[in-house]
Design an enzyme around this catalytic site. Structure first.
Site, PDB file in Angstrom:
ATOM      1  N   TYR A 127      -6.588   5.407  -6.081  1.00 56.63           N
ATOM      2  CA  TYR A 127      -6.488   6.870  -6.105  1.00 56.63           C
ATOM      3  C   TYR A 127      -5.153   7.347  -5.533  1.00 56.63           C
ATOM      4  O   TYR A 127      -4.551   8.285  -6.067  1.00 56.63           O
ATOM      5  CB  TYR A 127      -7.697   7.473  -5.376  1.00 56.63           C
ATOM      6  CG  TYR A 127      -8.978   6.969  -5.989  1.00 56.63           C
ATOM      7  CD1 TYR A 127      -9.453   7.505  -7.181  1.00 56.63           C
ATOM      8  CD2 TYR A 127      -9.663   5.894  -5.426  1.00 56.63           C
ATOM      9  CE1 TYR A 127     -10.590   6.999  -7.792  1.00 56.63           C
ATOM     10  CE2 TYR A 127     -10.802   5.385  -6.026  1.00 56.63           C
ATOM     11  CZ  TYR A 127     -11.266   5.938  -7.216  1.00 56.63           C
ATOM     12  OH  TYR A 127     -12.380   5.425  -7.834  1.00 56.63           O
ATOM     13  N   LYS A 131      -1.975   9.221  -7.829  1.00 53.91           N
ATOM     14  CA  LYS A 131      -1.261  10.421  -7.378  1.00 53.91           C
ATOM     15  C   LYS A 131       0.238  10.144  -7.283  1.00 53.91           C
ATOM     16  O   LYS A 131       1.069  10.974  -7.671  1.00 53.91           O
ATOM     17  CB  LYS A 131      -1.795  10.881  -6.022  1.00 53.91           C
ATOM     18  CG  LYS A 131      -3.196  11.459  -6.057  1.00 53.91           C
ATOM     19  CD  LYS A 131      -3.261  12.775  -6.816  1.00 53.91           C
ATOM     20  CE  LYS A 131      -4.595  13.467  -6.622  1.00 53.91           C
ATOM     21  NZ  LYS A 131      -4.726  14.678  -7.468  1.00 53.91           N
TER      22      LYS A 131
END
Length: 222
Positions: A127, A131
């Site tokens: 995750y 990003k």
């Protein structure tokens, strides 16, 4: 001489931060039109508001209407809501990147996107890596005024239930008082502060492209 009223574009207006941002922009006298691109209808009516409904995973379909002065990308999902990694990346990486691409093609020179503290394209955490990859891809579009906001845990009332975040918010309500000095950027941050800082960035000049959580808070109270 009065400045012409601006047009803002929001992606993610049905979310916590995006919803607050929408309300602020609708009440801001510098803006004459706020365009929202959304999959879901908005329970809101305002003379400045222009809503375009459709699949944001096919954002290029909106290109003729994707015209304005500023783009605010508040798109984001969670592991709990979107457990499939491929779909998660299509949302958190694909939509901001396509929005930046359309902004560049349509001559929009101000692009603001919410990322996350800890974003890193080299991270071993999926995750955080997504990003970080999104940030690099958006910056690669060469939009002259690109601002990437990297908030810590976002505080605010959500309509949807997120038990994991609820527990984290409770924990941070205790930890926040201990996060001082260099650790200040890890303090939780109100969604309202993020929205306020985004509008400040769109209307002022700053030398930073990436704005971490404590700086976001400072800008919101500038």
């Amino acid at each position: 001489m009065d400045q012409p009223l601006k047009t803002a574009i929001i992606l993610g207006a049905t979310g916590l931060t995006g919803g607050i941002l929408l309300d602020k922009l609708l009440e801001d006298p510098r803006y004459g039109c706020v365009k929202v691109f959304s999959r879901s209808p908005l329970q809101k009516d305002h003379p400045k508001l222009e809503v375009h409904l459709g699949d944001l995973l096919s954002l290029s379909d909106f290109k003729p209407h994707f015209m304005g002065d500023e783009v605010y990308c508040c798109i984001g999902t969670t592991k709990a809501k979107t457990p499939e990694k491929e779909k998660y990346k299509a949302i958190d990486y694909g939509i901001p990147l396509e929005a930046a691409k359309l902004s560049k093609e349509n001559g929009i020179d101000t692009f603001l996107v919410i990322s996350a503290l800890g974003a890193d394209p080299g991270s071993g955490i999926f995750y955080n890596r997504v990003k970080g990859e999104m940030e690099e891809a958006v910056m690669g579009k060469g939009i002259s005024r690109t601002y990437i906001l990297q908030p810590a845990l976002i505080q605010g009332p959500r309509e949807e239930s997120r038990p994991g975040e609820w527990m984290a918010r409770k924990l941070f309500s205790v930890l926040d008082v201990l996060l001082v000095g260099p650790l200040r950027k890890y303090k939780s941050i109100r969604a309202e502060d993020i929205a306020t800082a985004m509008i400040w960035l769109a209307n002022n000049e700053i030398s930073l492209n990436r704005i971490v959580s404590d700086t976001i808070k400072d800008l919101a109270h500038a």
